[in-house]
Design an enzyme around this catalytic site. Sequence first.
Site, PDB file in Angstrom:
ATOM      1  N   PHE A  74      16.291  21.696   5.601  1.00 21.24           N
ATOM      2  CA  PHE A  74      15.165  21.572   7.060  1.00 21.24           C
ATOM      3  C   PHE A  74      14.066  20.351   6.523  1.00 21.24           C
ATOM      4  O   PHE A  74      13.310  20.420   5.117  1.00 21.24           O
ATOM      5  CB  PHE A  74      14.066  22.767   6.399  1.00 21.24           C
ATOM      6  CG  PHE A  74      12.967  22.929   7.760  1.00 21.24           C
ATOM      7  CD1 PHE A  74      13.960  23.820   8.682  1.00 21.24           C
ATOM      8  CD2 PHE A  74      11.825  22.383   7.497  1.00 21.24           C
ATOM      9  CE1 PHE A  74      12.270  23.720   9.664  1.00 21.24           C
ATOM     10  CE2 PHE A  74      11.120  22.851   8.177  1.00 21.24           C
ATOM     11  CZ  PHE A  74      11.032  23.623   9.562  1.00 21.24           C
ATOM     12  N   LYS A  84       2.266  19.087   2.836  1.00 19.48           N
ATOM     13  CA  LYS A  84       1.745  20.326   2.082  1.00 19.48           C
ATOM     14  C   LYS A  84       0.625  20.366   0.990  1.00 19.48           C
ATOM     15  O   LYS A  84      -0.074  20.348   1.206  1.00 19.48           O
ATOM     16  CB  LYS A  84       2.449  20.901   1.928  1.00 19.48           C
ATOM     17  CG  LYS A  84       3.942  21.305   2.636  1.00 19.48           C
ATOM     18  CD  LYS A  84       4.870  22.441   1.975  1.00 19.48           C
ATOM     19  CE  LYS A  84       6.744  22.314   3.642  1.00 19.48           C
ATOM     20  NZ  LYS A  84       5.869  23.248   5.046  1.00 19.48           N
ATOM     21  N   ASP A 108      13.260  14.295   0.058  1.00 17.35           N
ATOM     22  CA  ASP A 108      12.731  15.340   0.930  1.00 17.35           C
ATOM     23  C   ASP A 108      11.734  16.339  -0.882  1.00 17.35           C
ATOM     24  O   ASP A 108      12.150  17.089  -0.158  1.00 17.35           O
ATOM     25  CB  ASP A 108      12.374  15.982   1.370  1.00 17.35           C
ATOM     26  CG  ASP A 108      11.655  16.668   2.383  1.00 17.35           C
ATOM     27  OD1 ASP A 108      10.398  17.039   1.755  1.00 17.35           O
ATOM     28  OD2 ASP A 108      12.098  16.465   3.901  1.00 17.35           O
TER      29      ASP A 108
HETATM   30  C1  PLP Z   1      10.844  20.744   2.562  1.00 18.57           C
HETATM   31  C2  PLP Z   1      10.090  20.232   3.847  1.00 18.57           C
HETATM   32  N1  PLP Z   1      10.474  19.133   4.362  1.00 18.57           N
HETATM   33  C3  PLP Z   1       9.491  18.598   5.261  1.00 18.57           C
HETATM   34  C4  PLP Z   1       8.321  19.974   6.108  1.00 18.57           C
HETATM   35  C5  PLP Z   1       8.049  19.698   7.363  1.00 18.57           C
HETATM   36  O1  PLP Z   1       6.665  19.153   6.826  1.00 18.57           O
HETATM   37  P1  PLP Z   1       5.481  19.717   8.427  1.00 18.57           P
HETATM   38  O2  PLP Z   1       5.951  21.289   8.804  1.00 18.57           O
HETATM   39  O3  PLP Z   1       3.954  19.498   7.215  1.00 18.57           O
HETATM   40  O4  PLP Z   1       5.759  19.095   9.414  1.00 18.57           O
HETATM   41  C6  PLP Z   1       8.966  20.939   5.305  1.00 18.57           C
HETATM   42  C7  PLP Z   1       7.926  22.227   5.982  1.00 18.57           C
HETATM   43  O5  PLP Z   1       8.137  23.421   5.486  1.00 18.57           O
HETATM   44  C8  PLP Z   1       9.964  21.147   4.560  1.00 18.57           C
HETATM   45  O6  PLP Z   1       9.898  21.768   3.927  1.00 18.57           O
END
Ligand code: PLP
Length: 402
Positions: free
Chosen positions: A145, A259, A230
Site C-alpha cells: 500500500f 503522516k 516507504d
Molecule cells: C506505507 C504508506 N505509503 C503511502 C501512503 C499514502 O499516504 P497518503 O494517504 O498521505 O497519500 C500510506 C497511507 O496509508 C501508507 O501507509
Amino acid sequence: MMTTLGHTAEAVAEAERWTAHNYHPLPVVIADAAGAWVTDIDGRRYLDCLAGYSALNFGHRHPVLIEAARAQLDHLTLTSRAFLHNQFGPFCRDLAQLCGSELVLPMNTGAEAVESAIKVSRAWGYRVKGVPANQATIVVAAGNFHGRTTTIVSFSTDPDAYTDFGPYTPGFRVVPYGDLAALGEAVDETTVAVLIEPIQGEAGVLLPPAGYLAGIRALCTERNVLFVADEIQSGLGRTGETFACLNEGVTPDLYLLGKALGGGVVPVSAVVGPQSVLGVLRPGEHGSTFGGNPLACAVGRAVIGLLNTGEYQENARKLGVVLNDRLSSLIGQGVTAVRVRGLWAGVDIDPELMTGREAAKRLLARGVLAKDTHGSTIRFAPPLVISEDELHWAIDQFTSVL
Ligand SMILES: Cc1ncc(COP(=O)(O)O)c(C=O)c1O
C-alpha cells in the site's frame, strides 16, 4: 467540548448524504481530542488506538506542535517555492540529519512522496545508471500500500484499489513480499529501484522475515539499484526506532516519510536521500505549490525536535513489549496470530468468531477506536504518548470483545 447530546445518528446521516462513499467510517463523530483520547459530539470519550494511521504518533494536539503551528501562523503561512522562506532551509537540514542523509524533497501527502520517489528513481536510472529511455522498471511487493494515485494503484494487488482505475502505468514488477529470491529474479539491467514498505501496514502489519531487508540492501548495492523504503506509516517512532529499517540495521537509499511528519496538524511528506540521487532533479522538473510551506516546515521541525529526544521511540519500545505479551496470550482464545513491532500490532481474529469490522464496532462500543483491515485482521497503533495503564485498559476491552 461540544454540548450537542444525542446527535451522532444525525451527523452520520448528514455526512453520508453529502460525501462520496470512498470510506466506510465507524459511526462515531469526533469533536475534540487531546493526547491519546478523543471525545465525540455526544460527549463520549474513546482511546484512539488507530492514531490517524500513525499520523498522530505524538497524540492529538501535542502542545509543542500546536505551539509551533500557532507561532508560525503569526508570521507566514505560504510563499510557494518561487521564493525561499526562513523555515525552509532549517527544516530540510533537520530532516536530512534525522535521516543521516543529505537532501530533502518536501511534498504534502504520502502518495506524493511515493510519486516523487518514482520520478526521481527513473531520472536517476536514465541519467546516472544509463538505462535506455523509457525502459525503467521498479520492483514492488505484493500486498503493498503506497497510496491512491493512478500510477501507484497500477501496481497494487488489492482489487478494491486497482479495479476499474486503468489504463495502468507500466514499468512495475510485483513479487511476493518476503521472497528475496523472487526479488533477485525480477531485478535486471532496466531496474532502477526496489520500492518496499519495511513493514506492510495496510496488509495487516506484516513483518519482514529475518534478513529480508538486509538482503534487499545487499542486492540493491550489488546490482546498482536504489533501495526505496516507504516509511510513511512505519517511520518516525512507531516501531520503537526512528525508522523501521533501523530495527534490521539497514539504511535505504531513499526514505519516504509522511503522516507523523506533519504531527497530525498539517500534511507534510518528504523524500530524503543523498545528493547522488536527489541531485538529479533540475529546476522545473518537479514541484508542489504547498510542498515545503512555512507552516508545514515549522510543524515538521517541531516533530523532528520531539523525535530527537528519543522519548517516543523509547515508549514505543517499552510498551511494545507489553502489547506483544498481552496480545500473544490471546492466541487460541479467539485470536489466531499476532504480529507486533513497537506500538504497532496486527491481530488475526478467528474468522469463525467475527470479522475485523465487527471487532472494531464492538471496541467502539467499549470506548476504543481501532481499525480492521482485510477480513478478520484488526490493528492497534495507539499514539506513542499512551500510558501503560491506558494500553492495558485498551487490551482489556479487546479481551472482553473476544
Ligand atoms: C506505507 C504508506 N505509503 C503511502 C501512503 C499514502 O499516504 P497518503 O494517504 O498521505 O497519500 C500510506 C497511507 O496509508 C501508507 O501507509
